[in-house]
Design a protein around this motif. Sequence first.
Motif, mmCIF file in Angstrom:
data_model
loop_
_atom_site.group_PDB
_atom_site.id
_atom_site.type_symbol
_atom_site.label_atom_id
_atom_site.label_comp_id
_atom_site.label_asym_id
_atom_site.label_seq_id
_atom_site.Cartn_x
_atom_site.Cartn_y
_atom_site.Cartn_z
ATOM 1 N N LEU A 204 32.388 32.659 42.117
ATOM 2 C CA LEU A 204 32.477 33.888 41.350
ATOM 3 C C LEU A 204 31.261 34.108 40.455
ATOM 4 O O LEU A 204 30.786 33.179 39.803
ATOM 5 C CB LEU A 204 33.727 33.868 40.456
ATOM 6 C CG LEU A 204 35.048 33.435 41.084
ATOM 7 C CD1 LEU A 204 36.156 33.480 40.051
ATOM 8 C CD2 LEU A 204 35.397 34.322 42.264
ATOM 9 N N LEU A 205 30.801 35.340 40.412
ATOM 10 C CA LEU A 205 29.838 35.788 39.412
ATOM 11 C C LEU A 205 30.617 36.681 38.459
ATOM 12 O O LEU A 205 31.157 37.714 38.859
ATOM 13 C CB LEU A 205 28.691 36.558 40.065
ATOM 14 C CG LEU A 205 27.575 37.055 39.129
ATOM 15 C CD1 LEU A 205 26.898 35.891 38.422
ATOM 16 C CD2 LEU A 205 26.550 37.862 39.912
ATOM 17 N N SER A 206 30.708 36.273 37.188
ATOM 18 C CA SER A 206 31.633 36.908 36.261
ATOM 19 C C SER A 206 31.072 38.187 35.649
ATOM 20 O O SER A 206 30.012 38.176 35.029
ATOM 21 C CB SER A 206 32.010 35.944 35.135
ATOM 22 O OG SER A 206 32.806 36.605 34.166
ATOM 23 N N ASP A 207 31.843 39.275 35.784
ATOM 24 C CA ASP A 207 31.552 40.526 35.081
ATOM 25 C C ASP A 207 32.665 40.820 34.078
ATOM 26 O O ASP A 207 32.859 41.970 33.677
ATOM 27 C CB ASP A 207 31.421 41.688 36.063
ATOM 28 C CG ASP A 207 32.776 42.078 36.656
ATOM 29 O OD1 ASP A 207 33.609 41.184 36.850
ATOM 30 O OD2 ASP A 207 32.993 43.282 36.916
ATOM 31 N N VAL A 208 33.387 39.778 33.680
ATOM 32 C CA VAL A 208 34.551 39.936 32.814
ATOM 33 C C VAL A 208 34.331 39.174 31.516
ATOM 34 O O VAL A 208 33.939 37.997 31.535
ATOM 35 C CB VAL A 208 35.824 39.430 33.522
ATOM 36 C CG1 VAL A 208 37.002 39.380 32.571
ATOM 37 C CG2 VAL A 208 36.144 40.309 34.728
ATOM 38 N N VAL A 209 34.570 39.830 30.389
ATOM 39 C CA VAL A 209 34.470 39.163 29.097
ATOM 40 C C VAL A 209 35.449 37.999 29.057
ATOM 41 O O VAL A 209 36.641 38.168 29.323
ATOM 42 C CB VAL A 209 34.771 40.166 27.959
ATOM 43 C CG1 VAL A 209 34.837 39.447 26.627
ATOM 44 C CG2 VAL A 209 33.714 41.260 27.917
ATOM 45 N N GLY A 210 34.944 36.804 28.764
ATOM 46 C CA GLY A 210 35.774 35.612 28.733
ATOM 47 C C GLY A 210 35.865 34.881 30.051
ATOM 48 O O GLY A 210 36.455 33.804 30.123
ATOM 49 N N ASP A 211 35.281 35.449 31.122
ATOM 50 C CA ASP A 211 35.243 34.796 32.439
ATOM 51 C C ASP A 211 36.626 34.461 32.981
ATOM 52 O O ASP A 211 36.817 33.442 33.655
ATOM 53 C CB ASP A 211 34.392 33.508 32.389
ATOM 54 C CG ASP A 211 32.967 33.755 31.964
ATOM 55 O OD1 ASP A 211 32.503 34.893 32.100
ATOM 56 O OD2 ASP A 211 32.322 32.808 31.484
ATOM 57 N N ASP A 212 37.626 35.296 32.729
ATOM 58 C CA ASP A 212 38.968 35.065 33.267
ATOM 59 C C ASP A 212 38.938 35.257 34.776
ATOM 60 O O ASP A 212 38.776 36.377 35.276
ATOM 61 C CB ASP A 212 39.978 36.031 32.643
ATOM 62 C CG ASP A 212 40.163 35.801 31.153
ATOM 63 O OD1 ASP A 212 39.928 34.671 30.705
ATOM 64 O OD2 ASP A 212 40.531 36.753 30.449
ATOM 65 N N VAL A 213 39.112 34.164 35.527
ATOM 66 C CA VAL A 213 38.910 34.224 36.978
ATOM 67 C C VAL A 213 39.945 35.117 37.652
ATOM 68 O O VAL A 213 39.679 35.689 38.712
ATOM 69 C CB VAL A 213 38.917 32.811 37.606
ATOM 70 C CG1 VAL A 213 37.744 31.997 37.088
ATOM 71 C CG2 VAL A 213 40.239 32.094 37.368
ATOM 72 N N GLU A 214 41.141 35.249 37.032
ATOM 73 C CA GLU A 214 42.160 36.086 37.657
ATOM 74 C C GLU A 214 41.871 37.573 37.479
ATOM 75 O O GLU A 214 42.513 38.418 38.116
ATOM 76 C CB GLU A 214 43.544 35.765 37.092
ATOM 77 C CG GLU A 214 43.758 36.167 35.650
ATOM 78 C CD GLU A 214 43.363 35.081 34.658
ATOM 79 O OE1 GLU A 214 43.727 35.194 33.476
ATOM 80 O OE2 GLU A 214 42.686 34.108 35.082
ATOM 81 N N VAL A 215 40.890 37.909 36.625
ATOM 82 C CA VAL A 215 40.533 39.306 36.391
ATOM 83 C C VAL A 215 39.307 39.709 37.199
ATOM 84 O O VAL A 215 39.175 40.858 37.611
ATOM 85 C CB VAL A 215 40.298 39.552 34.883
ATOM 86 C CG1 VAL A 215 39.937 41.013 34.621
ATOM 87 C CG2 VAL A 215 41.532 39.170 34.083
ATOM 88 N N ILE A 216 38.396 38.781 37.455
ATOM 89 C CA ILE A 216 37.170 39.086 38.189
ATOM 90 C C ILE A 216 37.536 39.593 39.589
ATOM 91 O O ILE A 216 38.143 38.877 40.388
ATOM 92 C CB ILE A 216 36.256 37.846 38.288
ATOM 93 C CG1 ILE A 216 35.877 37.334 36.893
ATOM 94 C CG2 ILE A 216 34.998 38.169 39.094
ATOM 95 C CD1 ILE A 216 35.232 35.958 36.895
ATOM 96 N N ALA A 217 37.204 40.864 39.869
ATOM 97 C CA ALA A 217 37.543 41.511 41.146
ATOM 98 C C ALA A 217 39.038 41.441 41.434
ATOM 99 O O ALA A 217 39.462 41.419 42.590
ATOM 100 C CB ALA A 217 36.741 40.904 42.293
ATOM 101 N N SER A 218 39.859 41.387 40.392
ATOM 102 C CA SER A 218 41.325 41.295 40.503
ATOM 103 C C SER A 218 41.787 40.014 41.192
ATOM 104 O O SER A 218 42.876 39.973 41.776
ATOM 105 C CB SER A 218 41.895 42.515 41.235
ATOM 106 O OG SER A 218 41.629 43.702 40.517
ATOM 107 N N GLY A 219 40.969 38.965 41.121
ATOM 108 C CA GLY A 219 41.375 37.627 41.535
ATOM 109 C C GLY A 219 42.008 37.499 42.904
ATOM 110 O O GLY A 219 43.125 36.967 43.019
ATOM 111 N N PRO A 220 41.327 37.900 43.990
ATOM 112 C CA PRO A 220 41.971 37.816 45.309
ATOM 113 C C PRO A 220 42.303 36.396 45.757
ATOM 114 O O PRO A 220 43.254 36.205 46.519
ATOM 115 C CB PRO A 220 40.956 38.471 46.250
ATOM 116 C CG PRO A 220 39.643 38.382 45.529
ATOM 117 C CD PRO A 220 39.978 38.493 44.079
ATOM 118 N N GLY A 221 41.538 35.406 45.269
ATOM 119 C CA GLY A 221 41.744 34.039 45.751
ATOM 120 C C GLY A 221 42.293 33.076 44.722
ATOM 121 O O GLY A 221 42.299 31.861 44.962
ATOM 122 N N VAL A 222 42.783 33.577 43.584
ATOM 123 C CA VAL A 222 43.233 32.687 42.506
ATOM 124 C C VAL A 222 44.631 33.085 42.028
ATOM 125 O O VAL A 222 45.080 34.210 42.260
ATOM 126 C CB VAL A 222 42.242 32.722 41.313
ATOM 127 C CG1 VAL A 222 40.851 32.298 41.751
ATOM 128 C CG2 VAL A 222 42.194 34.109 40.676
#
Length: 445
Positions: A204-222
């Motif tokens: 993942l390349l994070s575009d989300v404040v706080g780097d929440d992986v479930e939010v980055i691109a709506s978390g398709p794989g997490v």
Amino acid sequence: MSRELLEELYFAAVRRVDPRQMIMDRIAYESGHLIIKGDEHHGYDELRIDLGDFDRILITGAGKASAPMAGAMELILEEYTGAVEGLVAVKYGHTAPTQYVRLKEAGHPVPDENSIQAGREIAAFVENADERSLVINLISGGGSALLTRPFPGLGYDHIQEMTRVLLECGADIHELNTLRKHSSGIKGGRMAELARPARMINILLSDVVGDDVEVIASGPGVPDPSTFADVWSIIDKYDIAGRIPDPLLAHFRRGLKDPSLETPKPGSPVFERVNTIVLGNNRAALEAAADLARSRGIESIILTSHLTGEAREQAKLFAGMAADHQASNRLILCGGETTVTLRGDGLGGRNQELGLSYLNTVLRSRHLPRAYFLAAGSDGNDGPTDAAGAIITPEDVRRLAGGPDPELWLGRSDSYHYLADQGILFKTGPTNTNVCDFCLMYFPS
């Protein structure tokens, strides 16, 4: 020359999060193994994957930066060309050279028919994976719109309208993506569900404040910790039930009563063979800009990489700093992602609105600032425009004093046309990366 300095610092930040280079720096092939270096900041240990365990390597992904990420993975896996297949969704124009990974260009920030096709094709692609398959999922900002697969019974036009409503009401990315995940058949961990029992590596390349992986691109794989109850809290918060299409509302109501409709949660067996790493983020980009400035003898302070809230309100913070600071040869850096509540039918983006609100505020103050100010998106696209944002200099402020009133353009959410007319837009073209936005304020000697 101070405007040119801000431009140079912006591009230094962008280069630091060049997705192709970050892949090459963090991932390597050695003696039959794919090696992903650890990252103390995000708590990742080194990951070693024996490629002899797999018959197929599937490169998938979605986002504004996912094309150069795919190109880099091709180079790393060049010895396995015969075993590698790929399909990645990207925003129109955000392409990069690839040999065998196919790119599907699609709409952003509102999904279009190509977004639907990308979602369907990638879903079918990973559904054919088995326990001898390795899925390398390359995700970056923008993936939510580019990878759209409506939940069965929902239409793409329903997703489009919901996205427009949420963007217009000022919902932040966490809220927007909560509704996206619960109306999707691929987001919120469902892509990992489709790919099971394959081994999956999310990069993942994070575009989300706080780097929440479930939010980055709506978390398709997490895993997705959000629920249908959260969906309704957001709908109630913005009072938008009357604007959400009826089939979506019915689906969200069913979700409250039927646990089988929920997205896969943390601890689910869906994720037993899934690893996730964050490759880069906004803070790393800001540090690169600050390092360049310090090398020029400029005192540099990173205030935050977690800037959020209404763009026009956050602009007042920068206007206040411009009025208060008397120091010379100092750079102040902030990063994050603000929001815009639409008030008219104009054209713009959050960085343009931030820049115009800053200008509006300083023009109404008694003290004209010495500061040079940049607000721009790291991806080179601010909203549905061809601009990254704006650069406003003390000369611009003096020139525009007594000129057209920015308040009129702010009132109809038309920052683009004011800034374009006054020659203070900042245009870069697509940068092929995406780590939120940058705000730079420089006080010259």
